[in-house]
Scaffold this active site. Structure first.
Site, PDB file in Angstrom:
ATOM      1  N   SER A 136       0.845  -1.191   0.000  1.00 42.53           N
ATOM      2  CA  SER A 136       0.000   0.000   0.000  1.00 42.53           C
ATOM      3  C   SER A 136       0.875   1.234   0.000  1.00 42.53           C
ATOM      4  O   SER A 136       1.998   1.225   0.519  1.00 42.53           O
ATOM      5  CB  SER A 136      -0.895   0.023   1.239  1.00 42.53           C
ATOM      6  OG  SER A 136      -1.623   1.234   1.319  1.00 42.53           O
ATOM      7  N   TYR A 148      -2.680   0.396  10.847  1.00 38.20           N
ATOM      8  CA  TYR A 148      -2.797  -0.193   9.508  1.00 38.20           C
ATOM      9  C   TYR A 148      -1.595   0.194   8.657  1.00 38.20           C
ATOM     10  O   TYR A 148      -0.982  -0.652   7.991  1.00 38.20           O
ATOM     11  CB  TYR A 148      -4.081   0.261   8.824  1.00 38.20           C
ATOM     12  CG  TYR A 148      -4.150  -0.140   7.366  1.00 38.20           C
ATOM     13  CD1 TYR A 148      -4.459  -1.443   7.001  1.00 38.20           C
ATOM     14  CD2 TYR A 148      -3.869   0.782   6.353  1.00 38.20           C
ATOM     15  CE1 TYR A 148      -4.502  -1.821   5.666  1.00 38.20           C
ATOM     16  CE2 TYR A 148      -3.915   0.404   5.023  1.00 38.20           C
ATOM     17  CZ  TYR A 148      -4.221  -0.893   4.680  1.00 38.20           C
ATOM     18  OH  TYR A 148      -4.243  -1.282   3.361  1.00 38.20           O
TER      19      TYR A 148
END
Length: 227
Positions: A136, A148
């Site tokens: 990501s 996250y």
């Protein structure tokens, strides 16, 4: 003989769209996820001769090993793995974050990735195959207080570490690093984000390279709206 691709987190979003595009490109598919009903629907869409559904929770090592064993039993080989299973934050930020959610994210996004790789490596060494990771952009920049984001930093780093460990084996490692993607991963629609198919095309691009070419990282971002 058609090549064989295993996908974790295959039931929706990026995983499901990658399965569709890979099937169209001639791959045989082993599709793993926790949601069995969605997996079954996807296999029915793609055809049972081309796709196999395997219930798989990557937090469990035995499940990861079962996914690989099912691929070898059904198709006799495994040429690529797309480690796509992931979990987001129920409440972002340091002060509002839920430690139980953090534990689930770490188990899925970090431990699950490592366990998927460990289970797949013997078969990928045999096929001189490829291991693709959903990283990501959140793993390339600092998001204040984001657990996250920290798990995606770990995923990106693991891609580097895995590549070094496999040097000379013929197994290639690619980390796909998208920005925001409009998928069921989010509770609300993200029309300004990428589409799942945009990321899937990047995965297929990496998988389509000749054996002497290794795509280390692909960063995919939506174009900024005009002012």
């Amino acid at each position: 003989m058609d090549k064989v691709l295993a996908i974790t987190g295959a039931s929706t979003g990026i995983g499901a769209e990658t399965a569709r595009q890979a099937a169209a490109a001639g791959w045989r598919l082993v599709l793993g996820a926790r949601t069995e009903a969605r997996l079954a629907a996807l296999v029915a869409e793609l055809g049972e001769d081309r796709a196999l559904a395997v219930p798989c929770d990557v937090r469990e090592m035995a499940a990861c090993e079962g996914l690989v064993a099912a691929a070898l039993a059904r198709f006799g080989r495994l040429d690529a793995v797309f480690a796509n299973a992931g979990l987001g934050a129920s409440r972002p930020g340091l002060d509002e974050g839920d430690p139980e959610n953090w534990a689930e994210m770490a188990a899925t996004n970090m431990l699950g990735l490592a366990q998927t790789a460990r289970a797949a490596m013997p078969a990928l060494r045999d096929s001189r195959g490829q291991f693709v990771i959903t990283g990501s952009v959140a793993g390339r920049k600092v998001l204040k207080g984001s657990f996250y984001g920290a798990t995606k930093w770990a995923a990106n780093a693991y891609g580097y570490n895995l590549r070094e460990a496999l040097a000379g084996s013929g197994v290639r490692v690619t980390v796909i690093e998208p920005g925001m993607v409009d998928t069921p991963f989010f509770d609300e629609p993200k029309p300004q984000g990428l589409e799942a198919g945009d990321v899937a095309r990047s995965v297929l691009f990496a998988l389509s390279q000749p054996p002497h070419v290794e795509i280390h990282e692909l960063v995919i971002l939506p174009c900024r709206a005009e002012d």
